[in-house]
Motif scaffolding. Structure first.
Motif, PDB file in Angstrom:
ATOM      1  N   ASP A   1       0.833  -1.206   0.000  1.00 59.05           N
ATOM      2  CA  ASP A   1       0.000   0.000   0.000  1.00 59.05           C
ATOM      3  C   ASP A   1       0.868   1.257   0.000  1.00 59.05           C
ATOM      4  O   ASP A   1       2.068   1.206   0.220  1.00 59.05           O
ATOM      5  N   GLN A   2       0.213   2.376  -0.249  1.00 52.72           N
ATOM      6  CA  GLN A   2       0.913   3.647  -0.383  1.00 52.72           C
ATOM      7  C   GLN A   2       1.570   4.084   0.919  1.00 52.72           C
ATOM      8  O   GLN A   2       2.652   4.666   0.915  1.00 52.72           O
ATOM      9  N   VAL A   3       0.948   3.796   2.054  1.00 49.60           N
ATOM     10  CA  VAL A   3       1.538   4.184   3.349  1.00 49.60           C
ATOM     11  C   VAL A   3       2.881   3.483   3.537  1.00 49.60           C
ATOM     12  O   VAL A   3       3.883   4.109   3.909  1.00 49.60           O
ATOM     13  N   ALA A   4       2.923   2.179   3.255  1.00 46.29           N
ATOM     14  CA  ALA A   4       4.178   1.433   3.382  1.00 46.29           C
ATOM     15  C   ALA A   4       5.209   1.949   2.383  1.00 46.29           C
ATOM     16  O   ALA A   4       6.396   2.042   2.702  1.00 46.29           O
ATOM     17  N   LEU A   5       4.769   2.294   1.168  1.00 48.74           N
ATOM     18  CA  LEU A   5       5.691   2.840   0.174  1.00 48.74           C
ATOM     19  C   LEU A   5       6.246   4.184   0.641  1.00 48.74           C
ATOM     20  O   LEU A   5       7.441   4.453   0.491  1.00 48.74           O
ATOM     21  N   ASP A   6       5.405   5.012   1.226  1.00 44.72           N
ATOM     22  CA  ASP A   6       5.877   6.301   1.749  1.00 44.72           C
ATOM     23  C   ASP A   6       6.903   6.097   2.865  1.00 44.72           C
ATOM     24  O   ASP A   6       7.884   6.834   2.944  1.00 44.72           O
ATOM     25  N   ASN A   7       6.686   5.096   3.717  1.00 50.01           N
ATOM     26  CA  ASN A   7       7.666   4.780   4.769  1.00 50.01           C
ATOM     27  C   ASN A   7       8.992   4.341   4.155  1.00 50.01           C
ATOM     28  O   ASN A   7      10.066   4.728   4.629  1.00 50.01           O
TER      29      ASN A   7
ATOM     30  N   PRO B   1      18.056   7.022  -4.097  1.00 48.65           N
ATOM     31  CA  PRO B   1      16.931   7.570  -4.870  1.00 48.65           C
ATOM     32  C   PRO B   1      15.597   6.991  -4.383  1.00 48.65           C
ATOM     33  O   PRO B   1      15.510   5.808  -4.061  1.00 48.65           O
ATOM     34  N   PHE B   2      14.575   7.833  -4.351  1.00 47.80           N
ATOM     35  CA  PHE B   2      13.281   7.383  -3.852  1.00 47.80           C
ATOM     36  C   PHE B   2      12.095   8.026  -4.558  1.00 47.80           C
ATOM     37  O   PHE B   2      10.990   7.486  -4.552  1.00 47.80           O
ATOM     38  N   LYS B   3      12.279   9.181  -5.168  1.00 46.84           N
ATOM     39  CA  LYS B   3      11.149   9.950  -5.688  1.00 46.84           C
ATOM     40  C   LYS B   3      10.365   9.236  -6.778  1.00 46.84           C
ATOM     41  O   LYS B   3       9.166   9.435  -6.901  1.00 46.84           O
ATOM     42  N   ASP B   4      11.011   8.398  -7.572  1.00 45.61           N
ATOM     43  CA  ASP B   4      10.329   7.758  -8.699  1.00 45.61           C
ATOM     44  C   ASP B   4       9.781   6.362  -8.371  1.00 45.61           C
ATOM     45  O   ASP B   4       9.249   5.694  -9.241  1.00 45.61           O
ATOM     46  N   LEU B   5       9.862   5.923  -7.128  1.00 46.00           N
ATOM     47  CA  LEU B   5       9.362   4.602  -6.767  1.00 46.00           C
ATOM     48  C   LEU B   5       7.841   4.564  -6.849  1.00 46.00           C
ATOM     49  O   LEU B   5       7.163   5.499  -6.440  1.00 46.00           O
ATOM     50  N   LYS B   6       7.328   3.451  -7.372  1.00 44.15           N
ATOM     51  CA  LYS B   6       5.880   3.267  -7.476  1.00 44.15           C
ATOM     52  C   LYS B   6       5.539   1.809  -7.220  1.00 44.15           C
ATOM     53  O   LYS B   6       6.383   0.928  -7.388  1.00 44.15           O
ATOM     54  N   LEU B   7       4.317   1.560  -6.799  1.00 44.05           N
ATOM     55  CA  LEU B   7       3.883   0.198  -6.511  1.00 44.05           C
ATOM     56  C   LEU B   7       3.662  -0.616  -7.790  1.00 44.05           C
ATOM     57  O   LEU B   7       4.037  -1.779  -7.865  1.00 44.05           O
TER      58      LEU B   7
END
Length: 148
Positions: A8-14, A25-31
């Protein structure tokens, strides 16, 4: 150590916060089209992570990080092992990565240095290759064997 798959997006944001803290790098990560594994400690704080961006039978290894105070404990070895196992279960034949600092670590895990332009087109067209990592980053590949 047991990994958790981000769903989920919350875990991805963490995960993004963890990667930012570890200067990756982290800005371009997507599920979508990706698999990310996280490794929490007993207090559910992230201490390691790793991910795969999937491109048909190829994958881009991303987001391999270990918390500073946890380094030297072979956690990174476990992360890479788990990612290779996951890639194999998904039918991935080749794993690619770019690194500026960890070439020897990945070589010790079986990755081989290659010229960047030899990566397959879907990998070359990834944001990691096109926009995120400098052209000076080392390109590496791991060929997954399916005979075992």
């Amino acid at each position: 150590m047991v990994s958790q798959t981000i769903k989920d997006q919350v875990a991805l944001d963490n995960l993004k916060s963890f990667l930012q803290k570890n200067a990756l790098p982290f800005k371009d990560l997507k599920l979508e089209g990706s698999v990310y594994l996280t490794y929490p400690d007993d207090q559910q704080q992230l201490i390691a992570s790793g991910g795969l961006e999937l491109y048909d039978t190829y994958a881009l290894l991303r987001s391999v990080a270990v918390e500073q105070d946890q380094r030297g404990k072979k956690i990174g070895h476990q992360v890479v092992h788990d990612l290779i196992t996951k890639a194999k279960s998904l039918g991935i034949a080749e794993l690619y990565l770019l690194t500026e600092t960890a070439e020897s670590f990945f070589e010790s895990r079986g990755f081989k240095r290659i010229d960047r332009e030899l990566a397959p087109t879907p990998i070359l067209n990834s944001t990691e290759f096109k926009n995120v990592c400098p052209v000076s980053a080392t390109c590496m590949v791991y060929k997954i064997g399916f005979d075992s």
